[in-house]
Enzyme design. Sequence first.
Site, short mmCIF file in Angstrom:
data_model
loop_
_atom_site.label_atom_id
_atom_site.label_comp_id
_atom_site.label_asym_id
_atom_site.label_seq_id
_atom_site.Cartn_x
_atom_site.Cartn_y
_atom_site.Cartn_z
CG HIS A 1 41.29 49.34 25.36
ND1 HIS A 1 40.67 48.66 24.34
CD2 HIS A 1 41.11 48.58 26.48
CE1 HIS A 1 40.15 47.54 24.81
NE2 HIS A 1 40.41 47.46 26.10
CG HIS B 1 44.27 45.58 28.79
ND1 HIS B 1 44.04 44.31 28.27
CD2 HIS B 1 43.05 46.20 28.77
CE1 HIS B 1 42.77 44.19 27.95
NE2 HIS B 1 42.14 45.32 28.24
CD GLU B 2 42.18 49.42 30.60
OE1 GLU B 2 41.56 49.99 29.67
OE2 GLU B 2 41.80 48.34 31.09
CG HIS C 1 41.56 50.78 18.64
ND1 HIS C 1 40.69 49.75 18.89
CD2 HIS C 1 41.51 50.96 17.29
CE1 HIS C 1 40.16 49.32 17.77
NE2 HIS C 1 40.63 50.04 16.78
#
Length: 677
Positions: free
Chosen positions: A472, A468-469, A475
């Site tokens: 990010h 998940h991190e 991105h």
Amino acid sequence: MNNPLLEKFDTPFESAPFSKIKIEHYQPAFEQAIKEAKDEIDAIANNLNTPTFANTIEALELSGEKLSRVSSIFFNLNSAETSDEIQKIAQEISPLLSDFGNDVRLNEKLFQRIKTIYDQKDLLELSAEQAYLLEKKYKGFSRNGANLSDENKAKLREIDKELSRISLQFGQNVLAETNNYELHITNEDDLKGLPDYAIEQAKTDAEAKEKDGWIFTLQAPSYIPFLQYAENRSLREELFRASGRKAYQANEYNNEENIKAITKLRFERANLLGYKTHADYVLEERMAKTPDTVINFLNDLLVKAKPFAENEIKEIADLALKTDGIEKIERWDHGYYAEKLKQQKFNLSEEELKPYFQLENVIQGAFDVATKLFGITFKEINTIDKYNDEVTTYEVLDKNGNFLSLLYADFFPRAGKRPGAWMTSFREASNVNGNSIRPHVSIVCNFTKPTKDKPSLLTFQEVTTLFHEFGHALHGMLPNTTYESLSGTNVYWDFVELPSQFYENFCYEPEALALFAKHYETGEVIPQKLVEKVRNASSFMDGYQTVRQISFGLLDMAYHATDPSNITDLQTFEQKAFELTELYPIVPNNMMSTSFSHIFQGGYSSGYYSYKWAEVLDADAFAFFQETGIFNTETAQKYYILLSSGGTKDPMELYENFRGKKPSPDALLKRAGLILN
């Protein structure tokens, strides 16, 4: 005194020189950087030349670089490596930063220059990104008080200064309460049911404090396994209640008055700016647009999810009654009996999975997935200064071997690190006038530590958290944009969770798991039968988890989509907000709000719904990959464009360009088992 924060960073990739930065450097660095930023703003506002995009909008975008650099270093350390001294400086500096922000946004001369350009935007030959930046800058002023009277501008300044101070205090209280509690066990019988890794970690924590026995804490790697596996029900209850009392006790760390003050100030601020509520103000700049849209979205999802959740809880209650004669199941029983039910249904336990998820292999797996998708590569480097020896640093290269980003990875709990997991940056990307600046990104987690005998072996939840991190982080690392304020994760908050939640999907795919899920002792790739168990169990308790997420979103909206002035008893208020989502008996003297850092310290106020909103996007997006092949280069390239575009376009336009259509909730509902395939 030479101040490394104010000098050019003569380091590899101009990375932060952490070892040279001392506590006493921060205050003067902030003061000097604020002074320089003010001078830059005054020069723009008082420019006698006709306002142009270059001498006003672009100049404003490029101003305050030094202040941005000092702020990012300081506040990132306040989250990951804080101390009493840093927290004291944060309280002193935050009002100064609030004042500076308002000095800029309420500068009438500056706003008039921006407005002059904005009013003639259709006559200007701007690129799409320049037009988007102009729109963002104009709204940044008009939505934040530029049109207010002098009297109301003064009120706004006071509100913002106070909000800054109280929000910081809220977070400091939660951290203190988390650190101040320990469950000290000296009777080995009280460890029954706990897996070896949890016992070993508890022993290590006790030894670190020079105590006999075992210590369990409110940090996730300690707290979650205890609630899942400990047979001693009374101790599960004690630990659960301790978590629910965080910042809700009769001591100096109580957050009740802070919550009342924050919500009232936000409401007053929104009214001052011409909005009905804080949620109306925030959501104007989100994909959802209005509070009604958010509330209807959450309630519609609740109607679909709650019957499944109630059936799941009934299954757990039946199991508790059958196996242990428990007639009334409580919240501290959920994790324990859910784990037993999971083992019963799928013959799957964390103990069986953990040997295949050594931390180093999982992070390499996250890298390898990105390499297969986008051709980017990661190389650990030891020449980068770190704020803690536990941090690992990587050089990130594009498919042609060009430098893309620095990546800092910080994985284990410490007394100075706030709970949870997050991605942040020490520097963001830009490319104005050919001056290419690449980002320095960081992922921070609180995972199971290695012990004397074993490396860090992750639970499957920790595996998905890391992915998940890292989603990010991708991105943040991949921007192909001109302006910093439109790069990376500078997008609408109900869009920002798409890349992170999308990346979690690879944790369930055999083709991806084969890259990194290898037994830490034998090197054996995770057996296919285990992969199938993981996939079959992927929607286990999804009804319950969906209702739980909805409850947090509704609580957020209860605080921010109404007038909070009449809130007196926070627990009564919280219980009313949770009323439709309650699945277990209420626990007296426990509260979620007082440690709800996402909305009272972080940036998720009126935005917690974003997680579920983005799940619709991520499920729909990954369904596209499943249709074409999860490593299909053409699909990956379309997704790369979405990631690298940052905030240069409307998020729905970006999504439709990638997917070829608007997102459908069907993929999410199917994945969660809330509708039949």
